[in-house]
Scaffold this active site. Sequence first.
Site, mmCIF file in Angstrom:
data_model
loop_
_atom_site.group_PDB
_atom_site.id
_atom_site.type_symbol
_atom_site.label_atom_id
_atom_site.label_comp_id
_atom_site.label_asym_id
_atom_site.label_seq_id
_atom_site.Cartn_x
_atom_site.Cartn_y
_atom_site.Cartn_z
ATOM 1 N N LYS A 72 69.600 -63.069 44.388
ATOM 2 C CA LYS A 72 68.570 -62.907 45.409
ATOM 3 C C LYS A 72 67.148 -63.171 44.914
ATOM 4 O O LYS A 72 66.270 -63.535 45.701
ATOM 5 C CB LYS A 72 68.654 -61.499 46.002
ATOM 6 C CG LYS A 72 69.830 -61.278 46.940
ATOM 7 C CD LYS A 72 69.576 -61.920 48.286
ATOM 8 C CE LYS A 72 70.620 -61.507 49.307
ATOM 9 N NZ LYS A 72 70.316 -62.005 50.660
ATOM 10 N N ASP A 98 70.206 -54.317 51.887
ATOM 11 C CA ASP A 98 71.426 -53.593 51.568
ATOM 12 C C ASP A 98 71.544 -53.387 50.064
ATOM 13 O O ASP A 98 72.512 -52.816 49.584
ATOM 14 C CB ASP A 98 72.653 -54.348 52.075
ATOM 15 C CG ASP A 98 72.863 -54.172 53.572
ATOM 16 O OD1 ASP A 98 72.786 -53.029 54.043
ATOM 17 O OD2 ASP A 98 73.092 -55.180 54.267
#
Length: 372
Positions: A72, A98
């Site tokens: 990410k 999340d």
Amino acid sequence: MIDYHIQQPNCIVNHNLTTEILKNSEALKYHQTLAEYKSTPLVQLKNLATKYGVGNIYIKDESHRFGLNAFKALGASYAIYKTLQTDRNISTFCTATDGNHGRAVAWASKKEGKKAVVFVPQDTVASRIKAIENEGAKVVVINGNYDETCIAAAKIGEENGWKLIQDTSSENYEEIPAQIMAGYLTHFQELESTLHLISNPKIDVVFLQAGVGSWAAAGIWYYLNRYGHQKPKIVLVEPYESDGILASFKARKPVTPQGNFKTIMAGLNCGIPSLSAWDIIKNGVDISIKIRDEFAEQAIRDLYYPSGSDERIIAGESGVGGLAGFIAIMTKNGFQKVKEELQIAPTSNILFFNTEGATDPVNFNKIIANKD
């Protein structure tokens, strides 16, 4: 119940702000300036390919990215870098997550000498919260699901004058999600000397796991832009109870899925697809499927307990999403039509991305303990 959608992609990329940003991305050059940068390994698993009756299985292992155990930061770091080029006076970034995206925003903010506030849904596991806090961010737990957490992050962030770095685009919020998607292009480009040759790809099928769809859309755009109609077949995989993309195909527009949002694939446990991602996905994907958690568990064990000389890969529940979808297609009778559509054969070359390592160690250890 039919757990898939077969799409006939038109391979057309609509011209808009998102695709313009993707086209002009300089993310790889930027990432190469970072001290932590190193191309993540591409692993060939010959014995796993034999087990499932295909020619070759390749996995790009993003658990090694920047020491953060997930991919990410490719998106978050580039988006924050581009945002600060416009306004260096930003003091605090915020986001909803999340887990992995929030840690990435915290890490990238710290590198730039900025603060970060990260909002997480109520069911986020403690290990992911701790990983975010270890990067120096403040974590706020929201009494709600992922979509509700996104709404809270945007509202509270605006009230406090924080800059939102979210990977989900919506009406009037497109540029930053597009920069995040542009950042994701780096790990596709890293394969251009091996599998992503300029003339023709050396792979037949690519499996991409999807949450809100931003990473998957970045991958689809990459393949369309590089190969057009000659691109490999692309399969998107979602959790059974959180299938925003599959539900949107069935509804013919972006919708919130109607599942119960209970899945071990926490990073994919999202709601309505990102609007800009949906525009690319619907034009470039070949298959969209949803799968039960049992296939993710099997994929984790297949990688943790390799056969013969295959290299061991530590992969988390969301990280194995693509491989889990492949296992379902190869072993579940309900996916026979999908297998035929993809023309998977003993000579097929398949590519997967392990997008995270064991980010939930407690659950990971339970899964590998159940070896049989």
